[in-house]
Each structure stands twice: as structure tokens, then as C-alpha cells.
Design a protein around this motif. Structure first.
Motif, PDB file in Angstrom:
ATOM      1  N   ILE A  66      -5.942  -0.532   3.817  1.00 52.06           N
ATOM      2  CA  ILE A  66      -4.675  -0.637   3.085  1.00 52.06           C
ATOM      3  C   ILE A  66      -4.827  -1.319   1.728  1.00 52.06           C
ATOM      4  O   ILE A  66      -3.849  -1.447   0.993  1.00 52.06           O
ATOM      5  N   GLY A  98      -1.034  -0.932  -5.986  1.00 55.63           N
ATOM      6  CA  GLY A  98      -1.256  -1.272  -4.579  1.00 55.63           C
ATOM      7  C   GLY A  98      -1.859  -2.647  -4.438  1.00 55.63           C
ATOM      8  O   GLY A  98      -1.984  -3.383  -5.423  1.00 55.63           O
ATOM      9  N   HIS A 155       0.829  -1.208   0.000  1.00 55.62           N
ATOM     10  CA  HIS A 155       0.000   0.000   0.000  1.00 55.62           C
ATOM     11  C   HIS A 155       0.866   1.262   0.000  1.00 55.62           C
ATOM     12  O   HIS A 155       0.690   2.160  -0.818  1.00 55.62           O
ATOM     13  N   LYS A 193      -6.708  -1.716  -2.139  1.00 54.68           N
ATOM     14  CA  LYS A 193      -7.477  -0.948  -3.125  1.00 54.68           C
ATOM     15  C   LYS A 193      -8.883  -1.505  -3.262  1.00 54.68           C
ATOM     16  O   LYS A 193      -9.818  -0.795  -3.588  1.00 54.68           O
TER      17      LYS A 193
END
Ligand code: TPP
Ligand code: MG
Length: 555
Positions: free
Chosen positions: A134, A163, A100, A136
Motif C-alpha cells: 500500500i 499516495g 493509497h 509507494k
């Protein structure tokens, strides 16, 4: 594969697990990391094996997620981790936090209970709630929609800012028949070339050019985004047109080679860099992400010109102009109209010397981290016969390592910066060795950081990685020790009896050497670097210089 029985559409069927593996394979994934549970991870491992992909069993999920993230950073394909339900998934959190904050594409696939099972919630809790801050996206996949959703999820993790994503999958669902994936996953590069160039041809470009034209003392800072895009040459060209001092962040080390005469050091946001920025009348951030900076207030008065391939980042100060567009394109446009600044080469060299001087470690009794790093660099040139890749852990030793090693290109040095997590260097080294087996990897770590992932030495040994682990062993959490001393607090909870890492490494299947306080460094370092498999050198270092070094750099 199933028996290929045609369904209504006339297409053969596969299982959901096979379809997911096919999607991953189509975008170049070669490795899956993890610690399997007894559920869908077994279906995915079987499908991956059939598809010629390798499952890399790790000792812990955190290390597995860190290694997978680094594969993602190095290859631009998603890193993949498989874990069990509850405890397995929870144990991966720190690796997902890394993905992240360091913008690494990562997919964490966890086992899940079958839907609707009326059984006690043993090992079960709300994983989506745990990972939501953290990740997506957090999704449970089912056979009805899972194939398309997984393809979308893969393309989402590859979209900048890259991420992590969480996937929950039950074994029952993993084994159900589905239609094979039909659409290919959009790569980030495709997205980039198609993507909106919000500032192209706009007034913003003109404003940026005007800012540059009015600047006599610009300073260029190259950041994280540049390490994962092909913009290094264009940024270097812009820097050369401007003839200005250039910083790289730790994550962008090597994007412009450390030996380039305009490189003055690393940008971290700390006081040590203030000298260069005090003289600047324009600060250009090229791909710098705010997560890369240490958390201190922004005190510079020069306007900030931001070049970013990600929109909507929050900067520590309002940029005078923000160009949201692929970095190469912004750099090219600005270089076309740039003229040489008023900086002289002597001024730039003086800034570099000043910053390097601040990183120097005062000597104490015995070897310092700086001495060890220099000795390793000197010996590795002769021993490696090729480009070395370095990984670096978090801690006081990190500053000397980052200052002394040189990179000629992006991703030569791998380090956790946005998260700055300990326990990174060894899993990252395993990832690097898997991605480029011919390239020797040297992992620098503190004793505290190595203890967090020590067992992964056995993973590296089992895989036959060409890794040399250098332990800068001061029997302390020195970075925290220094902070405790600066607060004039009693020494509590930061020091412990020295671990014999050489003995531990031998037990875990590695060759190992131990260098005590006044013993010569070179013979052990040379022997470790000559070893083809995993070699570890445990060097006793004296931490007394760290306090002065930190004061010189961070005030
Ligand atoms: C996972 C994790 N836990 C805690 C920290 C906070 N922390 C940063 S450096 C450090 C000490 C590191 O000790 P060591 O690895 O021995 O390196 P040294 O500072 O002694 O060189 C700690 C506890 C962190 N960054 N990451
Ligand atoms: Mg230590």
C-alpha cells in the motif's frame, strides 16, 4: 539546532530530524499527527516544535493517519504521521490504506531500533513487508543519505497518483549531524506543468475530437483527479459546450456545483445510474479512477473516452481513447471543437429526478437519516454564517447524506470512497477544522463508524475544533444488516443495544444532545450548531427504509 559547527564544506550542521522537518516545512507542512513512541518520534516532535509546526496527539494511529491524509488532500502538501515501532506502525495500516486508495499524499514515520543492536526482537517485525502493498516506497533513513532520500520521498508522495510512503528512523540516526537540505522539493504542480503531455498534438487528440464530433448523446463523469487539480472550470466549460448530463463521483462532489442544471447525481458504477448511461452514445471519464467504483461488472456499451492526468490505470473496459495529460488541458482542447449535443434540458432534468428519487428513503417509525440530514442542512444555513464543510462516514446512512447535501466546490464534502472505510468522518473533521478553523465542519456518522474512533472526540475537544458530529444511530451495522436480510439469513452479529453517544461525548469533553425516537429534532440540532466547540447530536434513526433505497440504487 546544533551549535552550527562548520564541517568541511563550511555549512552549519543540523540533525537528521531537523533536516527532515526543514524539508517538510519548506513544502508547506504545518501539522504532524500521531501517537509518539519513545524513539525518533520524540526527536521529530522537538524539531517540529522548534520550527513552529504543531504536533497533534491523537488517541489512535488509524485516526491520526486518516486525519493526516485528509490534510494532504485538502492542502496538496504531505500529511505526516509519527508512530512508535511495531504496534504503533501496525495500528496505522488502515489510514495508510486510505491514502493509497484515495490518492492522498502521506508520510508515515515510524520509530526503529538502532541498526546492529543485538537485542531481542521485542515489538519488531518486517514493517516494509507489511506496508509494501500500500505504500509507494518504504525506506529506512540513515544520516549518510537520509536528507536527499527524504526530499525525494516527499516529492514521490506528491506525484500523481499521490499516495503514502513509509519511513523508518531510529532515534540515534535522527539525532546525528547532517548537512541541511539544499534542494527544494518539486511540487506536484511544477511536475504537472513540466510533465510529459503524452497525448498533446498526437493522433489521440484527433481521435478524441472525432469521437466527440460523432456523439449525439455524450455523458460526462468527473472523478477524483479533478478534485485535486485546478480543472473544475475547464471541465464545466466542456460540459456546457456539450450541454450533456454530468455526474460527479463522490470524491469529485462539488467540482461542478451540485446545483448546476446539468448535474444529475453521483456516479458509483451502480445500477441506479444505468438510465443515463443506457441512452449515452459516448461516456467521457474526466479524472475518474477505477478505485472509485463499486465492484460490479461494466455493462455499458457506449465507448469510453478517458481523460486522465495519471497514466497506466486499469479501466473496467478498454477505453476507445485515453488522453493522458493535465485535465484542464484536455478539457480545453476538446471544448474548443465541441458542439452542443442532442440532449434537451428536460431530458437532463428527468435523469436527475430519477436518480434523486432512487435515493429517497421510505419512512418508518421515527426519524429517518434523510429527515435528519435535511433538518441539519436547514439549520446550518442559518447558524454557520459561512461555508460549511461536511465529512461523511461509511454505511447505509451515507447514501442519504451524500444525496441531500450540496457542494459548490471541490472538497466541500469529504468521504472515503476508494477504501470506503468506517471511522473516517470524525478524524477527517478534525483535519478539516485544523486546516480551516473558521469553517464549521459537520460530521455525519453511523453508530458503528463512530465507535471505531469515538475517543477522538476528546482530541477534537482539546483542540477546540468547530465540529458538529451528527450520529445517525440505529443501533446496528445497517448496511451489513440489509445485506444479511437480502440473503435471507438469520440476524446475527449486526445489531446491538443502543449506545448513548451523548453521555459518552460529554465524558470526552464535548457538549452533547440526544434525540430519541419521537422527540423533535430541531431544538437539539439548532443548539448543537450554535455551540462553538465540539457538539454532538445523537439521533435515533429508523433503518427500515435502507433496504428499499439500496435496491433502487444498486439493484
Ligand atoms: C473499517 C471498516 N470495517 C468494516 C467495514 C464494512 N462495513 C461497511 S458499512 C458497515 C456498517 C456501518 O455501520 P454504521 O456505522 O452504524 O452505519 P449504518 O450502516 O448503520 O448506517 C460495515 C461493517 C468498513 N467499510 N470499514
Ligand atoms: Mg448504524
Amino acid at each position: 539546532m546544533h551549535d552550527g559547527t562548520p564541517n568541511g564544506s563550511g555549512k552549519p550542521q543540523v540533525t537528521l530530524a531537523e533536516a527532515m522537518i526543514a524539508t517538510l516545512k519548506s513544502c508547506g507542512v504545518k501539522f504532524l499527527f500521531g501517537v509518539p513512541g519513545g524513539g525518533s518520534s520524540l526527536d521529530l516532535m522537538a524539531a517540529a516544535d522548534d520550527a513552529g509546526m504543531r504536533f497533534i496527539l491523537c488517541c489512535g494511529e488509524t485516526s491520526a493517519a486518516l486525519a493526516a491524509s485528509v490534510v494532504g488532500e485538502l492542502t496538496g502538501t504531505p500529511g505526516v504521521v509519527l508512530t512508535a515501532i511495531g504496534p504503533g506502525a501496525a495500528s496505522a495500516v488502515n489510514g495508510v490504506a486510505y491514502a493509497h486508495l484515495e490518492r492522498a499524499p502521506l508520510i508515515l514515520i515510524c520509530d526503529a531500533r538502532e541498526q546492529g543492536d543485538a537485542i531481542p526482537p521485542h515489538q519488531v517485525f518486517d514493517l516494509k513487508a507489511l506496508f509494501r502493498p500500500i505504500a509507494k516506497t518504504c525506506q529506512r533513513l540513515t544520516p549518510e543519505t537520509g536528507v536527499a532520500e527524504f526530499a525525494e520521498l516527499v516529492s514521490l508522495v506528491l506525484q500523481k497518483p499521490r499516495g503514502p510512503a513509509l519511513v523508518e528512523l531510529s532515534s540515534g540516526d535522527a539525532a546525528r549531524p547532517v548537512l541541511p537540505p539544499s534542494s527544494s522539493v518539486k511540487s506536484d504542480d511544477e511536475e504537472e506543468s513540466e510533465g510529459a503531455d503524452a497525448s498533446a498534438g498526437s493522433d489521440l487528440h484527433e481521435t478524441a475530437k472525432a469521437l466527440l464530433a460523432g456523439s449525439r448523446y455524450p455523458v460526462l463523469v468527473v472523478g477524483l483527479q479533478a478534485a485535486s487539480s485546478d480543472s473544475g472550470r475547464d471541465l464545466q466549460h466542456l460540459a456546457e459546450r456539450l450541454n450533456c448530463p454530468v455526474f460527479t463521483t463522490y470524491k469529485a462532489k462539488g467540482v461542478v456545483a451540485d446545483r448546476h442544471p446539468q448535474i444529475i447525481g453521483h456516479f458509483t458504477g451502480a445500477d441506479g445510474e444505468a438510465e443515463a448511461l443506457r441512452s449515452a452514445d459516448l461516456i467521457i471519464w474526466a479524472g475518474v479512477e477505477p478505485v472509485e467504483l463499486i465492484p460490479v461488472a461494466w455493462r455499458h456499451t457506449a465507448p469510453l473516452l478517458v481523460l486522465s492526468d495519471v497514466a497506466g490505470l486499469e479501466y473496467p473496459v478498454m477505453p476507445a481513447v485515453e488522453l493522458f495529460s493535465p485535465l484542464s488541458r484536455s478539457a480545453e482542447t476538446l471544448a474548443a471543437t465541441s458542439v452542443s449535443s442532442a440532449w434537451s434540458r428536460a431530458q437532463i432534468a428527468a435523469l436527475r429526478d430519477d436518480l434523486m428519487q432512487r435515493t429517497r428513503l421510505g419512512g418508518g417509525d421515527g426519524h429517518t437519516a434523510e429527515e435528519v440530514v435535511d433538518a441539519v442542512i436547514a439549520a446550518s444555513g442559518a447558524a454557520s454564517g459561512g461555508e460549511v464543510r461536511y465529512t461523511v462516514d461509511a454505511g447505509a446512512h451515507m447514501i442519504s447524506v451524500m444525496a441531500r447535501i450540496e457542494a459548490r466546490e471541490a472538497h466541500t464534502v469529504l468521504k472515503s470512497t476508494g477504501l470506503s472505510t468506517m471511522g473516517f468522518a470524525l478524524p477527517a473533521a478534525i483535519a478539516a477544522a485544523l486546516v480551516a478553523p473558521e469553517r464549521r465542519v459537520i460530521a455525519f456518522t453511523g453508530d458503528g463508524g463512530l465507535m471505531m474512533c469515538l475517543a477522538e472526540l476528546s482530541t477534537a475537544a482539546r483542540l477546540g475544533c468547530r465540529i458538529t458530529v451528527v450520529v445517525l444511530n440505529d443501533a446496528a451495522l445497517s448496511l451489513i444488516d440489509v445485506k444479511q436480510q437480502r440473503r435471507q439469513q438469520k440476524s446475527v452479529g449486526v445489531r446491538y443495544p443502543a449506545i448513548d453517544f451523548a453521555a459518552a461525548a460529554t465524558g470526552l469533553g464535548c457538549r452533547a444532545w440526544r434525540v430519541k425516537q419521537h422527540e423533535p429534532l430541531r431544538p437539539s440540532i439548532e443548539a448543537a450548531l450554535a455551540h462553538e466547540g465540539v457538539g454532538l447530536i445523537d439521533v435515533r434513526v429508523d433503518p427500515t427504509g435502507y433496504s428499499g433505497q439500496l435496491a433502487a440504487l444498486r439493484g
